[in-house]
Write an enzyme that holds these catalytic residues in place. Structure first.
Site, mmCIF file in Angstrom:
data_model
loop_
_atom_site.group_PDB
_atom_site.id
_atom_site.type_symbol
_atom_site.label_atom_id
_atom_site.label_comp_id
_atom_site.label_asym_id
_atom_site.label_seq_id
_atom_site.Cartn_x
_atom_site.Cartn_y
_atom_site.Cartn_z
ATOM 1 N N LYS A 116 0.811 -1.213 0.000
ATOM 2 C CA LYS A 116 0.000 0.000 0.000
ATOM 3 C C LYS A 116 0.849 1.270 0.000
ATOM 4 O O LYS A 116 0.384 2.312 -0.459
ATOM 5 C CB LYS A 116 -0.944 0.005 1.203
ATOM 6 C CG LYS A 116 -1.993 -1.081 1.085
ATOM 7 C CD LYS A 116 -3.032 -0.980 2.167
ATOM 8 C CE LYS A 116 -3.953 -2.174 2.032
ATOM 9 N NZ LYS A 116 -5.201 -2.039 2.724
ATOM 10 N N GLU A 201 -2.294 7.157 8.399
ATOM 11 C CA GLU A 201 -3.215 7.979 7.609
ATOM 12 C C GLU A 201 -4.086 8.787 8.549
ATOM 13 O O GLU A 201 -4.416 8.339 9.645
ATOM 14 C CB GLU A 201 -4.134 7.092 6.736
ATOM 15 C CG GLU A 201 -3.508 6.723 5.422
ATOM 16 C CD GLU A 201 -4.418 5.909 4.509
ATOM 17 O OE1 GLU A 201 -5.580 5.623 4.884
ATOM 18 O OE2 GLU A 201 -3.959 5.558 3.410
ATOM 19 N N HIS A 236 -14.716 -3.538 8.927
ATOM 20 C CA HIS A 236 -14.056 -3.045 7.714
ATOM 21 C C HIS A 236 -14.283 -3.960 6.522
ATOM 22 O O HIS A 236 -13.524 -3.957 5.568
ATOM 23 C CB HIS A 236 -12.550 -2.857 7.908
ATOM 24 C CG HIS A 236 -12.201 -1.902 9.013
ATOM 25 N ND1 HIS A 236 -12.501 -0.564 8.934
ATOM 26 C CD2 HIS A 236 -11.598 -2.094 10.207
ATOM 27 C CE1 HIS A 236 -12.083 0.020 10.042
ATOM 28 N NE2 HIS A 236 -11.547 -0.875 10.837
ATOM 29 N N ARG A 293 -7.624 -7.819 -8.911
ATOM 30 C CA ARG A 293 -8.352 -9.071 -9.147
ATOM 31 C C ARG A 293 -9.805 -8.750 -9.398
ATOM 32 O O ARG A 293 -10.228 -7.610 -9.294
ATOM 33 C CB ARG A 293 -8.261 -9.928 -7.881
ATOM 34 C CG ARG A 293 -8.720 -9.122 -6.667
ATOM 35 C CD ARG A 293 -8.929 -9.963 -5.440
ATOM 36 N NE ARG A 293 -8.929 -9.181 -4.220
ATOM 37 C CZ ARG A 293 -9.974 -8.568 -3.689
ATOM 38 N NH1 ARG A 293 -11.147 -8.627 -4.287
ATOM 39 N NH2 ARG A 293 -9.869 -7.885 -2.579
HETATM 40 P P1 ADP Z 1 -11.629 -5.733 -0.296
HETATM 41 O O1 ADP Z 1 -11.999 -4.908 0.899
HETATM 42 O O2 ADP Z 1 -10.155 -5.734 -0.515
HETATM 43 O O3 ADP Z 1 -12.434 -5.391 -1.492
HETATM 44 P P2 ADP Z 1 -13.195 -8.087 -0.281
HETATM 45 O O4 ADP Z 1 -14.139 -7.908 0.822
HETATM 46 O O5 ADP Z 1 -13.622 -7.891 -1.692
HETATM 47 O O6 ADP Z 1 -11.925 -7.204 0.028
HETATM 48 O O7 ADP Z 1 -12.491 -9.462 -0.083
HETATM 49 C C1 ADP Z 1 -12.147 -10.358 -1.089
HETATM 50 C C2 ADP Z 1 -11.842 -11.707 -0.508
HETATM 51 O O8 ADP Z 1 -10.472 -11.795 -0.253
HETATM 52 C C3 ADP Z 1 -12.531 -11.973 0.801
HETATM 53 O O9 ADP Z 1 -12.861 -13.339 0.849
HETATM 54 C C4 ADP Z 1 -11.473 -11.606 1.820
HETATM 55 O O10 ADP Z 1 -11.672 -12.298 3.024
HETATM 56 C C5 ADP Z 1 -10.240 -12.071 1.106
HETATM 57 N N1 ADP Z 1 -9.032 -11.345 1.440
HETATM 58 C C6 ADP Z 1 -8.677 -10.122 1.028
HETATM 59 N N2 ADP Z 1 -7.459 -9.816 1.467
HETATM 60 C C7 ADP Z 1 -7.019 -10.875 2.172
HETATM 61 C C8 ADP Z 1 -5.802 -11.180 2.880
HETATM 62 N N3 ADP Z 1 -4.793 -10.354 2.926
HETATM 63 N N4 ADP Z 1 -5.717 -12.357 3.512
HETATM 64 C C9 ADP Z 1 -6.730 -13.220 3.456
HETATM 65 N N5 ADP Z 1 -7.879 -13.009 2.794
HETATM 66 C C10 ADP Z 1 -8.025 -11.858 2.168
HETATM 67 P P1 ADP Z 2 -8.204 -3.515 3.016
HETATM 68 O O1 ADP Z 2 -6.997 -3.833 2.181
HETATM 69 O O2 ADP Z 2 -8.199 -4.238 4.289
HETATM 70 O O3 ADP Z 2 -9.459 -3.594 2.219
HETATM 71 P P2 ADP Z 2 -8.493 -0.603 2.851
HETATM 72 O O4 ADP Z 2 -7.368 0.369 2.848
HETATM 73 O O5 ADP Z 2 -9.185 -0.827 1.560
HETATM 74 O O6 ADP Z 2 -7.966 -1.972 3.447
HETATM 75 O O7 ADP Z 2 -9.534 -0.143 3.954
HETATM 76 C C1 ADP Z 2 -10.642 -0.927 4.316
HETATM 77 C C2 ADP Z 2 -11.719 -0.058 4.921
HETATM 78 O O8 ADP Z 2 -11.232 0.663 6.074
HETATM 79 C C3 ADP Z 2 -12.234 1.025 4.000
HETATM 80 O O9 ADP Z 2 -13.261 0.557 3.171
HETATM 81 C C4 ADP Z 2 -12.726 2.075 4.988
HETATM 82 O O10 ADP Z 2 -13.973 1.690 5.505
HETATM 83 C C5 ADP Z 2 -11.733 1.985 6.123
HETATM 84 N N1 ADP Z 2 -10.630 2.959 5.969
HETATM 85 C C6 ADP Z 2 -9.445 2.760 5.352
HETATM 86 N N2 ADP Z 2 -8.671 3.861 5.411
HETATM 87 C C7 ADP Z 2 -9.375 4.799 6.083
HETATM 88 C C8 ADP Z 2 -9.104 6.160 6.502
HETATM 89 N N3 ADP Z 2 -7.947 6.756 6.253
HETATM 90 N N4 ADP Z 2 -10.069 6.805 7.175
HETATM 91 C C9 ADP Z 2 -11.247 6.212 7.476
HETATM 92 N N5 ADP Z 2 -11.552 4.951 7.123
HETATM 93 C C10 ADP Z 2 -10.629 4.235 6.441
#
Ligand code: ADP
Ligand code: ADP
Ligand code: MG
Length: 501
Positions: A116, A201, A236, A293
């Site tokens: 990231k 952040e 989240h 993906r």
């Molecule tokens: P995102 O918030 O990244 O869009 P999704 O909710 O679309 O994630 O998740 C996609 C799938 O991948 C889910 O089944 C989630 O549990 C899995 N997943 C995403 N990142 C990881 C990770 N780092 N380790 C294990 N599972 C993950």
């Molecule tokens: P992941 O890889 O686990 O999906 P993301 O960076 O996409 O991580 O963040 C997942 C969720 O966390 C976002 O959809 C949002 O709800 C929250 N989030 C992430 N960054 C921030 C931020 N800087 N401020 C507030 N909420 C955040």
């Protein structure tokens, strides 16, 4: 075009990919773990091969085993689905080394976007706004970090560079809590991702999560397929997604879409991807991350654009041009997806396990169900407890909400606790109907709690506890579960709109 494609995944996404492969006349190859023997994804494929072992680590995460099966059976390409190996650049490279096409972006792009900190740097360079923060150096001391946090201003979000799936994030509200939180975050990130690097952040209060579907081909074309609003999250993690977002004006949509495409172009993005943004209350948007993906919630985009995204992925992976141009794409009507989980919303969304004794998803006009389970499926601790995705399409948001509530009330899944009732409560909430969404919607409106204290509310029809108990006993004790589809039909009919246990 490919002749034979292996799906390195399980559950609903493997079933969904199989459908497109077969529709295109391509042989679909499944792999399965021991607990998944006889699962829908294995049965619907044209060929299926076992991955000895039970856990994900022994099976669906074993790239070498999967590539070995692919080579032995003349597979041209591998579709990784989502989760598991889908964002693993080593796996994408190993496929290439074995002369098998990996259906996704190049290993370099996967690696860069998987970090990231690097992803943010690349997006800044492309002129895309990112969340204000700090990602200075890997070996910063607690004291240095806490000075940076102070500069950003509390509340601050500590994130893992390698994070994903909502894991590895910590919100800190007060300076005195920072050092301990940073330590814990590093430890957590190390344990979960084998990479303890963290960054900071500004924590945006009650933002929306709005993401753009992008697609690039190997001929230099990049387009977006509009947005998905995914603000309804627990831990989240998204549970309801929709397109269009009720928050975007045509101008803002264009601005965000252009930013997503510009960045994708700058990094040479190919195949399907999602650029995630958060949108604050004054309509300022910030880049969050790229998921390299197919996304869980891709069906809402398919419903409003009338495109098959898996087909587009296959065409691009085979070296063809994008099957659409930016000008040809339209956002038609409104689509909503609900993720149906085996979990208990009243007990902090704890996963529920057991046997699905009765499973009957709704059927109706513009109602789509992507399922990975069937009557008799075991919902085990081995995998993610998502049973299915329920997607509806209608001319407008109001129509889509009303159709979704109908569909949820006709979704039969007995034997495990599901979140169906909970989803109904969210959709019925006046603030949801008004489109006033943000990422803390569920906590703020205490959806689970009000639903619980008021009993089955929102027009849901109360199940007859005794009837359900009888159905469960009958189903469990009497028939081989494979034929359960015929047997308890009468119970289901008599029960009417009963709810899930
Ligand atoms: P995102 O918030 O990244 O869009 P999704 O909710 O679309 O994630 O998740 C996609 C799938 O991948 C889910 O089944 C989630 O549990 C899995 N997943 C995403 N990142 C990881 C990770 N780092 N380790 C294990 N599972 C993950
Ligand atoms: P992941 O890889 O686990 O999906 P993301 O960076 O996409 O991580 O963040 C997942 C969720 O966390 C976002 O959809 C949002 O709800 C929250 N989030 C992430 N960054 C921030 C931020 N800087 N401020 C507030 N909420 C955040
Ligand atoms: Mg994310």
């Amino acid at each position: 075009m490919f002749k034979k494609v292996l799906i390195a995944n399980r559950g609903e996404i493997a079933v969904r990919i199989t459908a497109t492969l077969q529709q295109m006349g391509i042989t679909a190859v499944a792999v399965y773990s021991e607990p998944d023997r006889g699962a829908p994804h294995m049965l619907c494929a044209d060929e299926a091969y076992p991955l000895e072992g039970k856990t994900s680590a022994e099976t669906y995460l074993r790239g070498a085993k999967i590539i070995d099966i692919a080579r032995r059976h003349g597979v041209d390409a591998i579709h990784p689905g989502f989760g598991f190996l889908s964002e693993n650049d080593d796996f994408a490279q190993a496929c290439a080394d074995a002369d098998i096409v990996f259906i996704g972006p190049s290993p370099n792009v996967i690696r860069d976007m998987g970090d990231k900190i690097i992803a943010k740097q690349k997006f800044v360079a492309a002129g895309v706004p990112v969340v204000p923060g700090w990602s200075g150096k890997d070996d910063a001391t607690a004291a240095e970090l806490s000075i940076e946090a102070q500069k950003i201003g509390y509340p601050v979000l500590i994130k893992a560079a390698a994070g994903g799936g909502g894991k590895g994030m910590r919100v800190v509200h007060r300076a005195e809590d920072f050092a301990a939180a940073a330590d814990a975050a590093k430890r957590e990130a190390n344990a979960a991702f084998g990479d303890g690097r963290i960054f900071l952040e500004k924590y945006i209060t009650s933002p929306r999560h709005v993401e753009f579907q992008i697609f690039g081909d190997t001929h230099g074309n990049v387009v977006h397929l509009f947005e998905r609003e995914c603000s309804i999250q627990r831990r989240h993690q998204k549970i309801i997604e929709e397109s269009p977002s009720p928050a975007l004006t045509p101008e803002l949509r264009k601005k965000m879409g252009d930013a997503a495409v510009r960045a994708a172009r700058a990094i040479g993005y190919t195949n399907a991807g999602t650029v995630e943004f958060i949108l604050d209350q004054s309509d300022k948007f910030y880049f969050l991350e790229v998921n390299t993906r197919l996304q869980v919630e891709h069906p809402v985009t398919e419903m409003v654009t009338h495109q098959d995204l898996v087909r587009a992925q296959l065409l691009i992976a085979a070296g063809e041009k994008l099957p659409f141009t930016q000008e040809s794409l339209r956002q038609d009507g409104h689509a909503i997806e609900c993720r149906i989980y085996a979990e208990d919303a009243s007990r902090n969304f704890m996963p529920s396990t057991g046997t699905l004794l009765q499973y009957r998803p709704p059927v109706g006009p513009s109602v789509r169900v992507d399922s990975g389970v069937t009557n008799g499926s075991e919902i085990s601790v081995y995998y993610d407890p998502m049973l299915a995705k329920l997607i509806v399409h209608d001319v407008d948001r109001e129509g889509a909400i009303s159709k979704m509530i109908w569909a949820l009330r006709h979704f039969v899944a007995m034997g495990v606790t599901t979140n169906i009732e909970y989803l109904c409560a969210v959709l019925n909430h006046p603030q949801f109907r008004a489109g006033k969404l943000h990422t803390h919607f569920l906590e703020e409106h205490r959806i689970g709690e009000s639903n619980k204290s008021k009993g089955p509310s929102n027009g849901a029809i109360v199940p007859d506890e005794a009837l359900i108990a009888a159905a469960l006993a009958a189903g469990a004790g009497r028939v081989p579960l494979r034929s359960a589809a015929n047997e308890p039909e009468t119970i289901w009919q008599r029960a009417g709109h009963w709810r899930n246990v």
